[in-house]
Design a protein around this motif. Structure first.
Motif, PDB file in Angstrom:
ATOM      1  N   ARG A   1      52.050  31.417  41.079  1.00  0.00           N
ATOM      2  CA  ARG A   1      52.065  32.848  40.758  1.00  0.00           C
ATOM      3  C   ARG A   1      50.691  33.241  40.230  1.00  0.00           C
ATOM      4  NH1 ARG A   1      56.846  30.715  38.120  1.00  0.00           N
ATOM      5  NH2 ARG A   1      56.083  31.247  36.053  1.00  0.00           N
ATOM      6  N   PHE A   2      50.237  34.389  40.684  1.00  0.00           N
ATOM      7  CA  PHE A   2      48.875  34.804  40.362  1.00  0.00           C
ATOM      8  C   PHE A   2      48.861  36.052  39.493  1.00  0.00           C
ATOM      9  CE2 PHE A   2      48.927  32.626  44.414  1.00  0.00           C
ATOM     10  CZ  PHE A   2      47.898  31.710  44.272  1.00  0.00           C
ATOM     11  N   ASP A   3      48.088  36.002  38.405  1.00  0.00           N
ATOM     12  CA  ASP A   3      47.801  37.192  37.612  1.00  0.00           C
ATOM     13  C   ASP A   3      46.342  37.540  37.891  1.00  0.00           C
ATOM     14  OD1 ASP A   3      50.302  36.685  36.583  1.00  0.00           O
ATOM     15  OD2 ASP A   3      49.581  35.948  34.654  1.00  0.00           O
ATOM     16  N   VAL A   4      46.094  38.789  38.285  1.00  0.00           N
ATOM     17  CA  VAL A   4      44.739  39.160  38.681  1.00  0.00           C
ATOM     18  C   VAL A   4      44.146  40.153  37.680  1.00  0.00           C
ATOM     19  CG1 VAL A   4      43.313  39.956  40.596  1.00  0.00           C
ATOM     20  CG2 VAL A   4      45.529  38.933  41.064  1.00  0.00           C
ATOM     21  N   ASN A   5      43.031  39.768  37.078  1.00  0.00           N
ATOM     22  CA  ASN A   5      42.300  40.665  36.181  1.00  0.00           C
ATOM     23  C   ASN A   5      41.243  41.398  36.984  1.00  0.00           C
ATOM     24  OD1 ASN A   5      43.340  40.120  33.425  1.00  0.00           O
ATOM     25  ND2 ASN A   5      42.784  38.030  33.993  1.00  0.00           N
ATOM     26  N   ILE A   6      41.311  42.717  36.944  1.00  0.00           N
ATOM     27  CA  ILE A   6      40.416  43.518  37.785  1.00  0.00           C
ATOM     28  C   ILE A   6      39.686  44.550  36.934  1.00  0.00           C
ATOM     29  CG2 ILE A   6      40.300  45.110  39.752  1.00  0.00           C
ATOM     30  CD1 ILE A   6      43.052  43.941  40.621  1.00  0.00           C
ATOM     31  N   SER A   7      38.384  44.686  37.164  1.00  0.00           N
ATOM     32  CA  SER A   7      37.642  45.797  36.587  1.00  0.00           C
ATOM     33  C   SER A   7      36.586  46.241  37.594  1.00  0.00           C
ATOM     34  CB  SER A   7      36.984  45.392  35.266  1.00  0.00           C
ATOM     35  OG  SER A   7      36.023  44.378  35.490  1.00  0.00           O
ATOM     36  N   VAL A   8      36.052  47.426  37.399  1.00  0.00           N
ATOM     37  CA  VAL A   8      34.963  47.895  38.267  1.00  0.00           C
ATOM     38  C   VAL A   8      33.791  48.301  37.370  1.00  0.00           C
ATOM     39  CG1 VAL A   8      36.509  48.700  40.090  1.00  0.00           C
ATOM     40  CG2 VAL A   8      35.803  50.290  38.306  1.00  0.00           C
ATOM     41  N   ARG A   9      32.605  48.263  37.964  1.00  0.00           N
ATOM     42  CA  ARG A   9      31.410  48.695  37.226  1.00  0.00           C
ATOM     43  C   ARG A   9      30.403  49.216  38.239  1.00  0.00           C
ATOM     44  NH1 ARG A   9      29.108  42.714  35.446  1.00  0.00           N
ATOM     45  NH2 ARG A   9      28.803  41.891  37.525  1.00  0.00           N
ATOM     46  N   PRO A  10      29.471  50.073  37.783  1.00  0.00           N
ATOM     47  CA  PRO A  10      28.453  50.553  38.709  1.00  0.00           C
ATOM     48  C   PRO A  10      27.667  49.360  39.240  1.00  0.00           C
ATOM     49  CG  PRO A  10      28.391  51.785  36.645  1.00  0.00           C
ATOM     50  CD  PRO A  10      29.318  50.633  36.435  1.00  0.00           C
ATOM     51  N   LYS A  11      27.384  49.393  40.541  1.00  0.00           N
ATOM     52  CA  LYS A  11      26.655  48.278  41.135  1.00  0.00           C
ATOM     53  C   LYS A  11      25.330  48.079  40.395  1.00  0.00           C
ATOM     54  CE  LYS A  11      26.315  46.206  45.598  1.00  0.00           C
ATOM     55  NZ  LYS A  11      27.483  45.873  46.336  1.00  0.00           N
ATOM     56  N   GLY A  12      25.037  46.827  40.095  1.00  0.00           N
ATOM     57  CA  GLY A  12      23.791  46.536  39.391  1.00  0.00           C
ATOM     58  C   GLY A  12      23.967  46.415  37.890  1.00  0.00           C
TER      59      GLY A  12
END
Lengths: 487, 95
Positions: free
Chosen positions: A198-209
């Motif tokens: 079973r997989f728990d996925v931590n996701i975030s986004v940020r401006p490239k660079g």
């Protein structure tokens, strides 16, 4: 703005032990509810846990396979929280001194590029039971939740990656590689639909660079690679939309529903997670000597990367084919058995083509394939020696899939033998040519360039006359020879 | 380290323990006393001393991976408040 995704995974792997991590109750899947939940699993007063050595061996094998440090001394903590599927009101887990330290898992992407994903650590812990609050159980109308504690105490390793993945493809490649490693080691059956991984996925986004991380969310309990890919795409889009509309990502736990392809935040807890970890007084430190670990290292089975290289070397497979066939330990075993009794390249094509399409369509794993590796080898042998055509092979495969027995028996029973006798084929060709004066005339008067297309008519007639049993290659050869002799 | 009434209230909530006003005052004082003792211990110089994982200097024994337990569901469920179809029943839980 250009966005970059940052992904880290926490993976729960159910170990394939016979008994539980702290009790002698069975871990077999699918038993009647609560028939495999003993006094220790139920947290009866006065019970004490005794750890299962095999769970440690399995964890150590995994650690060695990912080139990680193995803790000579490890210990257990209690993670305290209240939930009905956790009778002790704490999960026995590892925090300060996990059995497996830093390591890495190397992945290969579709474009051939490679990447090393760092593993922060992997620790041993016990699984919880299951709550049944949906579906059939609700019809009773009393509005209560049913608890099955058979799973409580099943040994798990939780593998925690660093946030090293940058898109869904990398995350899925990493998840598949882990699946491949644990099934190759034989420490997990890899059955995702039964929750073995079973997989728990931590996701975030940020401006490239940017070199700082955005606020992350955790999407929990994904149990298929497809769901994982879809859930990541959905969450990345949600976060980007939210930020671009001037909003803020809140750190939260989300649940993805693979059927509706939607996700929602879990009911936010009034109290922030405060698990009040403390060392488990019931369990002493667990110590392994170097010899013990070294012995396990010596007994490690072949790992996926080594197997892929061997498949290329030994069977002459392409890297792509070798990757496809070596990843899953059961598929690799199936391929090797089939190849041993027939032809490696044909076996590879049939397994990656017809067999995997059928298995996928019926949502089965290769261990449950109605066609065994030996049966497939038997069919390929008849294909290779010219007894049957590839078209007939499909029929034979169908029949084997439907449980009609081995290839030889099916070929015999259905009269599927291909006619390869040159005398018989010449006679068929002669007959068709004699009965098609108009088409023969057309052929003679046609341009060289157009003639090959005109062969189709003759081949069709000949195959029809032979009831589909003439060897197509031979028919082509003989036909061309005889027609050209008339020019 | 000092402990406030609010800390005790939060801990009680996390531990699902109901404390009335008088008990909270009393418990806050007792735990503050324990922490004062811990403060004294903290004053000891522990530089270079490896923290102990357990008060006894012993190592955990492990058991072989063998199923030794048999099904005793009936006995266990005989003392459960509510069961149905082999399941233990609890008030509805929502994630």
């Amino acid at each position: 703005m250009q966005w970059e995704t940052v992904i880290g995974l926490e993976v729960h792997v159910q170990l394939a032990t016979q008994s539980k991590i702290f009790s002698g109750a069975s871990t077999a899947f699918g038993a009647e509810p609560n028939t495999q939940a003993c006094a220790i699993d139920l947290a009866m007063p006065g019970t004490l846990p005794v750890p299962n050595e095999q769970a440690f061996r399995d964890a150590i094998m995994f650690g060695l396979a990912i080139d990680a440090d193995i803790a000579r001394t490890s210990m257990f903590e209690r993670k305290n929280y209240f939930y009905p599927d956790l009778p002790k009101a704490y999960q026995t887990t590892q925090l300060e001194k996990p059995i497996v330290g830093r390591g890495h898992v190397d992945i290969e992407l579709a474009d051939g590029s490679k990447k090393s994903i760092r593993i922060h650590h992997a620790h041993l812990e016990e699984d919880a039971g299951k709550s049944l609050h949906e579906g059939s159980f609700e019809i009773h109308g009393h509005g209560m939740t049913g608890i099955d504690l058979n799973r409580a105490g099943t040994p798990l390793i939780e593998i925690v990656s660093e946030p090293d993945m940058r898109n869904a493809e990398e995350a899925v490649a990493f998840a598949r590689k882990l699946h491949s490693i644990v099934t190759s080691l034989g420490i997990c059956d890899g059955n995702m639909s039964q929750g073995s991984m079973r997989f728990d996925v931590n996701i975030s986004v940020r401006p490239k660079g940017s070199d700082t991380f955005g606020t992350r969310t955790e999407t929990k309990n994904l149990n298929s690679f497809k769901f994982m890919e879809d859930a990541i795409a959905l969450e990345v889009e949600r976060q980007i939309d939210l930020i671009e509309d001037g909003g803020k990502v809140i750190q939260e736990t989300r649940l993805y529903n693979g059927d509706t392809k939607q996700a929602r935040a879990m009911r936010s807890k009034e109290e922030a997670n405060d698990y009040r970890y403390f060392p488990c007084p019931d369990l002493l430190p667990i110590v392994f000597e170097d010899d013990y670990i070294e012995q396990i290292r010596q007994s490690l089975p072949e790992l996926p990367d080594a197997r892929r290289d061997r498949f290329i070397e030994q069977y002459g497979l392409s890297r792509y084919d070798a990757n496809s066939l070596s990843g899953d330990a059961a598929v690799a075993q199936f391929f090797q058995t089939a190849a041993a009794g027939s032809d490696a390249k044909l076996a590879a094509n049939w397994i990656m083509g017809e067999l995997s399409a059928r298995l996928n369509a019926e949502d089965r794993v290769i261990q449950d394939s109605p066609v065994s590796a030996d049966q497939l080898a038997g069919m390929i042998a008849r294909l290779k020696d010219g007894t049957i055509s590839s078209k007939m092979a499909k029929q034979v495969f169908d029949a084997m899939w439907n449980g009609e027995g081995d290839a030889d028996g099916i070929i015999e029973a259905r009269g599927l033998k291909q006619v390869s006798d040159s005398g018989a084929i010449e006679a068929l060709v002669d007959d068709v040519i004699a009965n098609s004066p108009q088409q023969v005339d057309n052929y003679r008067n046609a341009d060289d360039a157009k003639r090959p297309k005109m062969l189709g008519y003759f081949v069709g007639q000949i195959m029809k006359a032979s009831k589909g049993q003439a060897n197509p290659q031979q028919v082509n050869d003989v036909l061309l020879e005889k027609l050209n002799a008339l020019l | 380290m000092t402990i406030e009434r609010a800390d005790i209230e939060k801990l009680a909530e996390l531990a699902r323990i109901e404390l009335n006003d008088a008990t909270i005052t009393e418990t806050t004082r007792s735990i503050a006393d324990v922490l004062a003792l811990v403060d004294q211990l903290q004053a000891a110089n522990t530089e270079g001393v490896t923290p102990m994982a357990h008060p006894t200097d012993a190592v955990q024994r492990l058991r072989p991976d063998v199923v030794t337990e048999t099904n005793q569901r009936e006995a266990f469920q005989a003392i459960a408040p509510a069961v149905e179809e082999g399941l233990y029943l609890v008030p509805k839980v929502i994630d």
